[in-house]
Design a protein around this motif. Sequence first.
Motif, PDB file in Angstrom:
ATOM      1  N   SER A  47       8.602  10.651   7.913  1.00  0.00           N
ATOM      2  CA  SER A  47       9.472   9.566   7.440  1.00  0.00           C
ATOM      3  C   SER A  47       9.957   9.813   6.024  1.00  0.00           C
ATOM      4  CB  SER A  47       8.720   8.237   7.476  1.00  0.00           C
ATOM      5  OG  SER A  47       8.378   7.893   8.788  1.00  0.00           O
ATOM      6  N   PRO A  48      11.262   9.613   5.783  1.00  0.00           N
ATOM      7  CA  PRO A  48      11.795   9.738   4.430  1.00  0.00           C
ATOM      8  C   PRO A  48      11.307   8.588   3.537  1.00  0.00           C
ATOM      9  CG  PRO A  48      13.561   9.776   6.073  1.00  0.00           C
ATOM     10  CD  PRO A  48      12.304   9.373   6.767  1.00  0.00           C
ATOM     11  N   VAL A  49      11.035   8.922   2.288  1.00  0.00           N
ATOM     12  CA  VAL A  49      10.598   7.938   1.291  1.00  0.00           C
ATOM     13  C   VAL A  49      11.810   7.536   0.467  1.00  0.00           C
ATOM     14  CG1 VAL A  49       9.196   7.608  -0.784  1.00  0.00           C
ATOM     15  CG2 VAL A  49       8.240   8.817   1.205  1.00  0.00           C
ATOM     16  N   TYR A  50      12.041   6.229   0.358  1.00  0.00           N
ATOM     17  CA  TYR A  50      13.173   5.733  -0.417  1.00  0.00           C
ATOM     18  C   TYR A  50      12.756   5.223  -1.790  1.00  0.00           C
ATOM     19  CZ  TYR A  50      16.154   6.633   3.447  1.00  0.00           C
ATOM     20  OH  TYR A  50      16.854   7.299   4.415  1.00  0.00           O
ATOM     21  N   LYS A  51      11.590   4.663  -1.884  1.00  0.00           N
ATOM     22  CA  LYS A  51      11.102   4.149  -3.163  1.00  0.00           C
ATOM     23  C   LYS A  51       9.638   4.536  -3.298  1.00  0.00           C
ATOM     24  CE  LYS A  51      10.410  -0.196  -5.675  1.00  0.00           C
ATOM     25  NZ  LYS A  51      10.511  -1.660  -5.581  1.00  0.00           N
ATOM     26  N   ARG A  75       2.464   4.014  -4.008  1.00  0.00           N
ATOM     27  CA  ARG A  75       2.908   3.222  -2.853  1.00  0.00           C
ATOM     28  C   ARG A  75       4.345   3.620  -2.547  1.00  0.00           C
ATOM     29  NH1 ARG A  75       2.695  -3.109  -3.518  1.00  0.00           N
ATOM     30  NH2 ARG A  75       4.374  -2.626  -4.977  1.00  0.00           N
ATOM     31  N   VAL A  76       4.559   4.057  -1.304  1.00  0.00           N
ATOM     32  CA  VAL A  76       5.905   4.473  -0.898  1.00  0.00           C
ATOM     33  C   VAL A  76       6.504   3.444   0.047  1.00  0.00           C
ATOM     34  CG1 VAL A  76       5.444   6.938  -1.237  1.00  0.00           C
ATOM     35  CG2 VAL A  76       5.062   5.914   1.016  1.00  0.00           C
ATOM     36  N   THR A  77       7.817   3.302  -0.037  1.00  0.00           N
ATOM     37  CA  THR A  77       8.553   2.408   0.855  1.00  0.00           C
ATOM     38  C   THR A  77       9.497   3.246   1.694  1.00  0.00           C
ATOM     39  OG1 THR A  77       8.445   0.649  -0.801  1.00  0.00           O
ATOM     40  CG2 THR A  77      10.059   0.379   0.977  1.00  0.00           C
ATOM     41  N   LEU A  78       9.447   3.032   3.011  1.00  0.00           N
ATOM     42  CA  LEU A  78      10.261   3.786   3.954  1.00  0.00           C
ATOM     43  C   LEU A  78      11.551   3.031   4.271  1.00  0.00           C
ATOM     44  CD1 LEU A  78       7.362   4.805   6.379  1.00  0.00           C
ATOM     45  CD2 LEU A  78       8.094   5.892   4.237  1.00  0.00           C
ATOM     46  N   ALA A  79      12.435   3.639   5.036  1.00  0.00           N
ATOM     47  CA  ALA A  79      13.734   3.036   5.367  1.00  0.00           C
ATOM     48  C   ALA A  79      13.586   1.687   6.050  1.00  0.00           C
ATOM     49  CB  ALA A  79      14.542   3.988   6.249  1.00  0.00           C
ATOM     50  N   TRP A  84       3.304   2.246   2.367  1.00  0.00           N
ATOM     51  CA  TRP A  84       2.067   2.991   2.547  1.00  0.00           C
ATOM     52  C   TRP A  84       1.551   3.430   1.191  1.00  0.00           C
ATOM     53  CZ3 TRP A  84       0.018   3.533   7.404  1.00  0.00           C
ATOM     54  CH2 TRP A  84       0.848   3.153   8.459  1.00  0.00           C
ATOM     55  N   LEU A  85       0.232   3.423   1.028  1.00  0.00           N
ATOM     56  CA  LEU A  85      -0.400   3.899  -0.198  1.00  0.00           C
ATOM     57  C   LEU A  85      -0.893   5.320   0.029  1.00  0.00           C
ATOM     58  CD1 LEU A  85      -1.552   3.374  -3.064  1.00  0.00           C
ATOM     59  CD2 LEU A  85      -3.669   2.654  -1.923  1.00  0.00           C
ATOM     60  N   ILE A  86      -0.493   6.217  -0.862  1.00  0.00           N
ATOM     61  CA  ILE A  86      -0.954   7.601  -0.825  1.00  0.00           C
ATOM     62  C   ILE A  86      -1.806   7.797  -2.066  1.00  0.00           C
ATOM     63  CG2 ILE A  86      -0.258  10.028  -0.739  1.00  0.00           C
ATOM     64  CD1 ILE A  86       2.488   8.982   0.338  1.00  0.00           C
ATOM     65  N   VAL A 113       2.886   0.810 -12.377  1.00  0.00           N
ATOM     66  CA  VAL A 113       3.022   1.367 -13.722  1.00  0.00           C
ATOM     67  C   VAL A 113       4.269   2.235 -13.870  1.00  0.00           C
ATOM     68  CG1 VAL A 113       0.575   1.235 -14.308  1.00  0.00           C
ATOM     69  CG2 VAL A 113       1.445   3.294 -13.221  1.00  0.00           C
ATOM     70  N   LYS A 114       4.873   2.644 -12.740  1.00  0.00           N
ATOM     71  CA  LYS A 114       6.102   3.438 -12.786  1.00  0.00           C
ATOM     72  C   LYS A 114       6.788   3.342 -11.431  1.00  0.00           C
ATOM     73  CE  LYS A 114       7.899   8.070 -13.681  1.00  0.00           C
ATOM     74  NZ  LYS A 114       7.580   9.460 -13.998  1.00  0.00           N
ATOM     75  N   GLU A 115       8.122   3.299 -11.450  1.00  0.00           N
ATOM     76  CA  GLU A 115       8.892   3.257 -10.211  1.00  0.00           C
ATOM     77  C   GLU A 115       9.827   4.450 -10.137  1.00  0.00           C
ATOM     78  OE1 GLU A 115      10.926  -0.425  -9.565  1.00  0.00           O
ATOM     79  OE2 GLU A 115       9.153  -1.620 -10.036  1.00  0.00           O
ATOM     80  N   GLY A 116      10.099   4.893  -8.919  1.00  0.00           N
ATOM     81  CA  GLY A 116      11.033   5.989  -8.711  1.00  0.00           C
ATOM     82  C   GLY A 116      11.844   5.771  -7.449  1.00  0.00           C
ATOM     83  N   ASN A 117      13.113   6.154  -7.487  1.00  0.00           N
ATOM     84  CA  ASN A 117      13.988   6.033  -6.333  1.00  0.00           C
ATOM     85  C   ASN A 117      14.175   7.434  -5.756  1.00  0.00           C
ATOM     86  OD1 ASN A 117      15.918   5.510  -4.448  1.00  0.00           O
ATOM     87  ND2 ASN A 117      17.218   4.312  -5.817  1.00  0.00           N
ATOM     88  N   PHE A 118      13.649   7.669  -4.552  1.00  0.00           N
ATOM     89  CA  PHE A 118      13.707   8.994  -3.949  1.00  0.00           C
ATOM     90  C   PHE A 118      14.835   9.150  -2.937  1.00  0.00           C
ATOM     91  CE2 PHE A 118       9.750   9.129  -6.084  1.00  0.00           C
ATOM     92  CZ  PHE A 118       9.521  10.469  -6.349  1.00  0.00           C
ATOM     93  N   LEU A 119      15.531   8.059  -2.586  1.00  0.00           N
ATOM     94  CA  LEU A 119      16.728   8.096  -1.753  1.00  0.00           C
ATOM     95  C   LEU A 119      16.551   8.876  -0.449  1.00  0.00           C
ATOM     96  CD1 LEU A 119      19.256   8.792  -4.636  1.00  0.00           C
ATOM     97  CD2 LEU A 119      18.743   6.575  -3.588  1.00  0.00           C
TER      98      LEU A 119
END
Length: 152
Positions: A47-51, A75-79, A84-86, A113-119
């Motif tokens: 699954s692609p990770v978006y956030k 913590r990743v967010t999918l489409a 999910w927590l990794i 503590v930090k956010e990232g947008n992985f698109l």
Amino acid sequence: MFSCTMLLSAVALTLLAVTVEASTGGGGTPNHNYDLSGPALRALYNSPVYKAERMKRPLEGTTFVAGPISHSGVRVTLANGAQWLIHKGGGYGVSSDTVVTAARHMSPSWRVVKEGNFLGRKTVADFVATGGSNYDFLFDNCHWASIRMMNQ
């Protein structure tokens, strides 16, 4: 002399806390039976990770976060909005010490503590691989793994 004794005591307490953390799975994630297998596991890993959000929580038995005296993961967010927590810990998984668990099982003490947008450019498998398969208290712990995951 007093400050040296205080420093040694703090290091000993930190080592004890991290040892307890690794053995209990603190936060209720790796030692519970939330396992996916077969096609469901393959689908999740592909699954692609978006956030992605780097998160920290207090060690088991404490109420504070103080730098390395904490546990961290991503913590990743999918489409589809699933989260999910990794995260990584000694003995957390069978074939890897970096594991994936449903974020719904996270305690409320986790803080972003930090956010990232992985698109969608990285997959869950990329995050797990970047986290690394072997845990080392000093050189490849949960903090180093979560930093690497966010910087990939």
